[in-house]
Design a protein around this motif. Structure first.
Motif, mmCIF file in Angstrom:
data_model
loop_
_atom_site.group_PDB
_atom_site.id
_atom_site.type_symbol
_atom_site.label_atom_id
_atom_site.label_comp_id
_atom_site.label_asym_id
_atom_site.label_seq_id
_atom_site.Cartn_x
_atom_site.Cartn_y
_atom_site.Cartn_z
ATOM 1 N N THR A 1 0.237 10.475 -1.004
ATOM 2 C CA THR A 1 1.238 9.667 -0.302
ATOM 3 C C THR A 1 2.108 10.552 0.591
ATOM 4 O O THR A 1 2.046 11.775 0.534
ATOM 5 N N VAL B 1 -0.578 1.922 -0.953
ATOM 6 C CA VAL B 1 -0.147 1.831 -2.340
ATOM 7 C C VAL B 1 1.056 0.898 -2.464
ATOM 8 O O VAL B 1 1.110 0.018 -3.331
ATOM 9 N N LEU C 1 -2.152 4.128 -9.105
ATOM 10 C CA LEU C 1 -0.741 4.274 -8.733
ATOM 11 C C LEU C 1 -0.098 2.910 -8.471
ATOM 12 O O LEU C 1 1.066 2.685 -8.821
ATOM 13 N N ILE C 2 -0.876 1.992 -7.876
ATOM 14 C CA ILE C 2 -0.360 0.642 -7.622
ATOM 15 C C ILE C 2 0.096 0.010 -8.942
ATOM 16 O O ILE C 2 1.204 -0.524 -9.050
ATOM 17 N N ARG D 1 -6.203 4.705 -5.793
ATOM 18 C CA ARG D 1 -4.942 4.062 -5.416
ATOM 19 C C ARG D 1 -4.541 2.968 -6.400
ATOM 20 O O ARG D 1 -3.363 2.785 -6.674
ATOM 21 N N ALA E 1 3.377 9.825 -7.873
ATOM 22 C CA ALA E 1 2.457 9.967 -6.743
ATOM 23 C C ALA E 1 1.776 11.331 -6.785
ATOM 24 O O ALA E 1 0.582 11.456 -6.545
#
Lengths: 294, 316
Positions: free
Chosen positions: A243, A95, A160-161, A157, A232
């Protein structure tokens, strides 16, 4: 004032001056002791975690704060095999690394536009960036969650990125802009006369000159994102892609009887921040103070 | 400062008497759009994931939303319920207590920076050591203190070992005490950043003013109060605003890992309440209303803090 008075008024006052000097020395010593105590408290976690991670539970029970006697590597092994700390770290990296790249590229492009071009609404854009910088992420947790949900990016992912990129972008643009202001416009004009387009100028003229700033940006963003917890927790809820910070927060309760494993996990999760701290401390400091002093 | 591509293009090709060629005209047109194109990726992301959600937060706060079905508009119900919500009011009270510790939060890094600025022996090392907790995640700090502050943990062990066993407490299980412990931990983990900020401000200080005050016979304390303090005020303001924002919204990871809001609700904070309402209770609309109220309270408190600091300047 005091020295003048002492010189004028003879031995009795000189005595007072001496007492004063001793008093000042005492004050300095007291200050030093206070500073040393505080420093001890900030360094102690490292000692404690290393010690607890490397000793047996029985040994820990005997004197939790003291020096370990029975050393073991079991805790580290358990942290890898049972807690899967390696997998958690990999999840975090998958991430954080893309997000850092996105933030860096977008922030450079935007700061370049804001600093080295004149266009309508430029001032307003700068004001918006600063205003968004002051927006605390927790306040917009629900609507951001909703955007991610509706885009089908929950437990993905990429979600969140993108969220990390957006949350850290205002601050990054601000920081990059403050570094780019020191690049003289003459250089940019020269590049332009030589026929370089805007991107070419950014890449071969501006970026090499702001490389220290770039390093600050990358290390700071890496640190923020590696350490982030709230988003996260909310966006990557599945066990397979959570994470490292979420993993640590959740495994601690399962291992209450074995603090060695907890310590080992904590310690391993602190390796990237510690490396950044050791090697890029100056860059971090520059990033954190540039907003205040300018 | 800088000239735009257009003005350069107008000023540059004086040699070209036949007027711009088609290629140059194309380049000028592109040049006019360049800054917008450069801004586009960042702007798109910010609008999608920050600006729009900010507006949506207000919209959602007037709805009942469980996270699955469509949000239902319910007018001001969330806010009237909030006004009677015991947990929320308690949480907000805790946040206000945290903000009330602002003077300590400013004074500690300020005086430490002052001490380090006099170049006490080992000041570089101290600066290094003080900054260390700032690179740790609040999660790490929470779990770490969870271990250190256990009833049979190292802190109590240390206190008993040096004969101060009477001071040993159940640090995380005493309603009156635990909030203070949480505040102390947060200050401990952030003061190093404050020290750095104040140190770099002190390094940029106008030394001549300090020198002049010294020649005029001012004591160190007088110089500190009347010369240095006022020069550092903008930086103090900056630090104060950061802390005000942090003290309403940055406690979640620490509370989550250290106390879970307990004992009872004695360390419940507003951001923890927001998370609990949304993801334990499924009241997303209600949680949005908490976010909106928080934003308003932060704005008010930050404005008040700055006004207070400036008002002191006018008095002096």
């Amino acid at each position: 004032m005091s020295t003048d008075a002492a010189r004028l008024a003879g031995p009795r006052f000189r005595q007072a001056g001496k007492a004063r000097r001793i008093g000042r020395l005492g004050g300095a010593l007291a200050l030093w002791l206070i500073l040393a105590t505080i420093a001890l408290s900030t360094l102690y976690p490292l000692f404690f975690l290393v010690a607890t991670a490397l000793r047996t539970t029985q040994d820990y029970r005997l004197s939790p704060a003291g020096i370990p006697h029975e050393l073991t590597l079991d805790n580290i092994h358990l942290a890898f095999s049972e807690v899967e700390i390696g997998k958690l770290a990999l999840n975090s990296l998958m991430v954080v690394v893309p997000a850092v790249i996105i933030v860096t590229v977008f922030a450079c492009l935007a700061a370049y536009a804001l600093v080295h071009f004149r266009f309508p609404l430029r001032r307003s854009a700068l004001v918006v960036v600063v205003a968004l910088m002051a927006l605390p992420p927790a306040v917009v947790l629900i609507p951001i969650f909703k955007v991610v949900l509706e885009a089908g990016l929950l437990n993905n992912r990429l979600g969140l990125i993108l969220v990390y990129s957006a949350l850290n972008l205002p601050f990054s643009i601000f920081l990059m802009a403050s570094f780019m202001r020191s690049v003289p416009d003459e250089l940019l004009n020269a590049a332009r006369i030589d026929g370089a387009g805007p991107l070419r100028t950014l890449w071969s003229v501006v970026i090499p000159l702001v490389r220290p700033g770039l390093l600050t940006l990358v290390t700071l963003n890496f640190l923020f994102m590696w350490n982030e917890f709230l988003y996260a927790l909310v966006i990557l809820q599945k066990e397979t892609n959570r994470t490292i910070m979420v993993g640590i927060a959740q495994f601690q309760s399962h291992w209450e009887k074995n603090l060695g494993v907890v310590s080992a996990g904590l310690l391993l999760s602190m390796i990237p921040p510690l490396l950044i701290f050791l090697f890029f401390q100056r860059d971090l400091a520059r990033g954190l103070t540039s907003g205040a002093v300018k | 400062m800088s000239s735009s591509p257009e003005t350069h293009a107008l000023g540059g090709p004086a040699l070209d008497r036949r007027g711009p060629t088609a290629r140059i005209r194309l380049r000028r047109a592109v040049g006019r759009f360049t800054p917008w194109l450069l801004l586009a990726p960042a702007a798109a992301l910010l609008v999608w994931l920050l600006a729009y959600p900010l507006g949506d937060a207000v919209h959602l706060s007037f709805t009942n939303w469980d996270g699955f079905s469509a949000p239902k508009s319910i007018g001001l119900d969330n806010f009237t319920e909030l006004a009677h919500d015991k947990h929320f009011k308690e949480a907000l009270l805790h946040n206000l207590i945290i903000v009330a510790s602002l003077p300590i939060w400013i004074a500690i890094p300020y005086f430490i920076a002052w001490g380090l600025h006099t170049k006490v022996w080992g000041w570089r090392f101290f600066r290094f050591a003080f900054f260390l907790p700032a690179v740790f995640s609040p999660v790490v700090i929470g779990v770490y203190y969870g271990m250190v502050l256990k009833p049979d943990g190292p802190l109590n062990g240390l206190l008993r070992a040096i004969g101060l066993g009477g001071l040993a407490h159940e640090w995380l299980n005493q309603p009156g005490l635990t909030l203070g412990v949480v505040i102390a931990i947060i200050i401990w983990s952030t003061f190093g950043v404050g020290v750095l900020i104040f140190l770099s401000a002190l390094a940029n200080l106008d030394e001549e003013l300090v020198e002049a005050a010294h020649v005029d016979g001012a004591s160190r304390w007088q110089i500190q109060r009347h010369v240095v303090f006022w020069q550092l005020l903008p930086v103090i303001e900056f630090w104060a605003i950061i802390i005000v924002i942090a003290s309403f919204t940055a406690f979640f990871p620490l509370i989550y890992t250290l106390t879970q809001g307990g004992p009872g609700f004695s360390t419940y904070t507003a951001d923890y309440d927001l998370y609990q309402e949304a993801f334990a209770g499924g009241n997303m609309g209600y949680a949005s209303a908490i976010g909106v109220v928080l934003l308003i309270v932060i704005g008010l408190v930050a404005g008040l803090t700055v006004a207070l600091l400036r008002w002191r300047r006018r008095l002096a």
